[in-house]
Design an enzyme around this catalytic site. Structure first.
Site, mmCIF file in Angstrom:
data_model
loop_
_atom_site.group_PDB
_atom_site.id
_atom_site.type_symbol
_atom_site.label_atom_id
_atom_site.label_comp_id
_atom_site.label_asym_id
_atom_site.label_seq_id
_atom_site.Cartn_x
_atom_site.Cartn_y
_atom_site.Cartn_z
ATOM 1 N N CYS A 56 0.853 -1.188 0.000
ATOM 2 C CA CYS A 56 0.000 0.000 0.000
ATOM 3 C C CYS A 56 0.888 1.237 0.000
ATOM 4 C CB CYS A 56 -0.952 0.022 1.195
ATOM 5 S SG CYS A 56 -0.145 0.303 2.784
ATOM 6 N N CYS A 80 3.438 1.752 2.751
ATOM 7 C CA CYS A 80 4.713 1.036 2.613
ATOM 8 C C CYS A 80 5.728 1.905 1.878
ATOM 9 C CB CYS A 80 4.502 -0.273 1.868
ATOM 10 S SG CYS A 80 3.371 -1.432 2.656
ATOM 11 N N ASP A 140 1.352 15.531 -31.419
ATOM 12 C CA ASP A 140 2.315 15.045 -32.396
ATOM 13 C C ASP A 140 1.664 15.082 -33.774
ATOM 14 O OD1 ASP A 140 4.524 13.448 -33.576
ATOM 15 O OD2 ASP A 140 2.964 11.915 -33.675
#
Length: 759
Positions: free
Chosen positions: A20, A23, A441
């Site tokens: 998660c 962490c 682009d």
């Protein structure tokens, strides 16, 4: 004095074991405690980016991550071949899928039986407890094991995460249910429904199974999205040549792996071969397809002294190239680095989740413990104390919080598929509301991405059908992109006019980079550039010369066709603009967005395309790393930038932009680097993608607001003993239902453009 970015040493670590956002925060905090270290950990990609003032001690960094309870290893400078790396993310996805299926399959009978045995105690039969235990243990034990494992790992370090809440909620619900089933007397003389307001004999196994199933579902869809996080780098690496023919000093040749090529060495590039590294042409000439690196739609002729880029392809003619850059120093190496750095960034939503998780879980645990203690002191009743504390844990279980993002994404992805839009993750959405500039682009995005004949002028005395037939016959023998366009045009013209196929060609000769010659119907035919006609001494009438100059000023490619010593026709070729481009640009302007055309083509071609579709600003003749630089410069000006592209050359810019949109008909690297994928080859879907992304973001924010608001309102009621854990579990389920139903509203999303043809 702190080092500058250029002076800092950078290393990336692949961190495994994170479950998660908390962490990632924990690893980041541990690394930043090291002297001079500045670290950022991206939970989505599992990469820790570390900058140090001196050469980093990689072993120290790895041991620090391990000290936080996770595993780490250096990310290689160049990604390994795709088949050499273990599919760790794929294994995790499959594992979560199996656990989720088991949890969902057993949740229904557990829920039904738990409610039945509470509401109708007379339905209980000998051994009913063991039946519920047999159904519950696979869910609360095996299916929920990832949560328990993460909670235990955090407990050993004195840390907590969302997994801690989930694990404790599941464990407490099962523990109290086992106590109620085996050690509490069965209620007598009472209405079963009264037990909903009374803790005696209540069971919460359906709460444990529901929490497990819901959170596993959220983790599964999250892991599936993360699985492809590293594919972009593998796709880029695939452009590199595997082997190269080196020319030695004694004139001999030797085939070696491209990785062994050194600066200054000369190597041979055969027709159709990939150039192994950046260099300078020392001998030969030919047409070079640079579309993968620069976005140029037209092959470029290279001669002695011209610079060539690794990863591009020689279409015709053999080249001898001297290597000037190798490995990470090449243009392709720079693109690999740019995409990697852009993917390692941390999204604002992720940072918010990190901050929330750092306080939310400890606050809930403390609240549950205080509730237990307060009820014991005030009433002396363990039943009441445990019931209230369990209600706090159950109602605070972050099911709605865990569902807030993945459910909205699932619904939006389904609706988006109908509209030709694919949303890759919630990180893609957070900038959509603020986007004010769209960079497009040119090649393959605004235009078709292939050369085609847009106009033909034939001298009256030559005869259009005859000229077209002979020119098409000669070009049919060539594999050049320009020749293919003329051949296709000539074939269509022949079918329309006389239905005859191309006549035979004799004495065909290709002139690399210039054109071709051949004899057709007893006439010598020459087709190609003006330089070829000058070299052969063929005349070009003033009428055709004036038209050639005019067309080239408008960004078109002009090709002369001559017969028996004299030019008789002129072809105009261009990368045709997509039919939907002008309308799409108008809709983007209608959303209040500025538009910029970004292209590797020349200025004249860029201006012509921009004027045709209504784009405001043109930036032309830019290479891949320069495209990313342009995006960074726009962001530095305070712009929030969306980039729409399709090619490998667009990948760094797509990854650098606040929002990347890739055309799915483009390359895998562009698709992997983008945030939103435009599945249908219709540029009108781009403004719809932005609208859908904004609607999805609003839904996610509404879900998160409800999830936190629900907890803030319900937690005090649970702590005061006003919510039985059974009701708390039902309320939690209703909260999840609200989040899901709110997300389902996205199915009714209707674009304002007519690109939605589904009704």
């Amino acid at each position: 004095m702190s080092p500058t970015v250029a002076e800092a040493h950078r290393v990336e670590l692949s961190v495994s074991g994170m479950t998660c956002a908390a962490c990632a925060t924990r690893v980041e905090r541990k690394l930043n405690k090291l002297d001079g270290v500045r670290a950022g950990v991206n939970y989505a990609t599992g990469v820790a980016s570390v900058e140090c003032p001196a050469e980093p001690d990689v072993e120290l960094l790895i041991s620090t991550v391990r000290g936080a309870g996770y595993e780490a290893e250096p990310v290689p400078a160049a990604p390994p071949p795709e088949d050499s790396a273990p599919d760790e993310r794929g294994d995790r996805v499959r594992d979560l899928w199996r656990r989720m299926v088991v949890a969902v399959a057993l949740f229904v009978p557990i829920c039904d039986l738990s409610i039945l045995f509470v509401v109708l105690p007379q339905a209980r039969f000998p051994g009913w407890q063991w039946l519920l235990v047999a159904l519950t243990l696979p869910v609360a034990g095996w299916a929920a094991w990832p949560f328990h494992r993460a909670a235990l790992r955090g407990a050993r370090r004195g840390a907590s995460s969302m997994d801690t809440l989930v694990s404790l909620g599941i464990t407490a619900a099962v523990g109290w249910s086992l106590y109620a089933m085996f050690f509490r007397p069965e209620p007598t003389g009472e209405s079963g429904w009264a037990l909903l307001l009374d803790p005696r004999g209540a069971l919460y196994l359906e709460v444990a199974a529901g929490v497990t199933a819901f959170v596993l579902a959220g983790r599964y869809f999250e892991a599936r999205a993360q699985r492809r996080a590293g594919d972009a780098l593998h796709a880029l690496a695939a452009l590199r040549a595997k082997d190269v023919t080196v020319l030695l000093e004694d004139g001999s040749r030797r085939d070696v792996p491209a990785a062994e090529l050194r600066v200054g060495q000369r190597f041979l590039v055969r027709p159709g071969g990939t150039i192994a590294t950046d260099g300078v042409v020392e001998d030969g000439r030919g047409a070079l397809d640079r579309s993968s690196m620069t976005g140029e739609s037209t092959p470029v002729e290279v001669v002695e002294g011209d610079v060539v880029l690794g990863g591009t392809v020689s279409l015709d003619g053999a080249l001898v190239v001297r290597a000037t850059q190798v490995g990470a120093d090449t243009r392709l190496g720079a693109m690999l680095r740019l995409v990697s750095e852009a993917q390692s960034g941390k999204a604002a939503v992720q940072r918010l989740a990190d901050r929330i998780s750092a306080y939310f879980v400890p606050a809930v645990l403390a609240g549950s413990a205080l509730t237990l203690l307060a009820w014991l002191l005030l009433t002396g009743s363990p039943d009441r104390a445990v019931t209230a504390a369990l209600a706090v844990l159950v109602i605070a279980c972050p099911c709605a919080l865990g569902l807030a993002t993945p459910t909205a994404l699932m619904v939006a992805s389904g609706r988006g598929a109908v509209l030709g839009i694919f949303i890759k993750g919630y990180q893609a959405l957070e900038s959509t509301r603020a986007v004010d500039t769209v960079v497009l682009d040119k090649t393959g995005t605004v235009t078709e991405g292939r050369m085609s004949v847009v106009e033909l002028h034939v001298l009256p005395e030559a005869g259009r059908a005859a000229v077209l037939r002979r020119a098409g016959a000669v070009e049919a023998s060539s594999e050049h992109a320009v020749a293919a366009a003329i051949t296709a045009f000539a074939g269509a013209g022949a079918d329309a006019e006389d239905g005859a196929g191309p006549p035979p060609v004799s004495s065909f000769h290709a002139r690399p980079g210039l054109g071709a010659t051949g004899v057709v119907e007893d006439r010598e035919v020459l087709i190609g550039r003006r330089a070829l006609f000058d070299a052969e001494g063929w005349s070009v009438p003033d009428e055709l010369e004036r038209l050639r100059e005019e067309w080239e000023e408008r960004g078109r490619t002009a090709v002369l066709s001559g017969e028996d010593g004299r030019a008789v026709a002129l072809f105009a070729l261009a990368d045709a603009v997509k039919p939907s481009a002008a309308r799409a640009v108008a809709e983007l302007h209608g959303l209040g967005l500025r538009t910029v055309l970004l292209t590797g083509d020349n200025a004249a071609t860029g201006r012509a395309v921009a004027e045709e579709v209504g784009i405001e600003r043109v930036i032309s003749e830019v290479l891949p790393d320069e495209k990313a630089r342009v995006v960074r410069e726009l962001r530095a000006e305070g712009r929030t930038v969306a980039m729409i592209g399709d090619g490998v050359n667009d990948a760094p810019a797509l990854a650098t932009a606040d929002l990347g949109l890739a055309v799915a008909t483009g390359t895998d690297i562009a698709i992997d680097s983008a945030d939103l994928i435009l599945v249908r080859d219709d540029l009108l879907v781009a403004p719809d993608a932005i609208r859908l992304a904004r609607a999805t973001l609003r839904t996610i924010r509404g879900n998160l607001l409800w999830a936190f608001g629900y907890n803030l309102a319900a937690l005090p009621l649970a702590a005061l003993g006003l919510l039985n854990p059974f009701i708390a579990g039902g309320t939690m389920a209703l909260s999840s239902f609200f989040v899901v139903s709110n997300s389902l509203r996205l199915r009714r999303f209707t674009p304002t453009s007519t690109s939605d043809t589904t009704g």
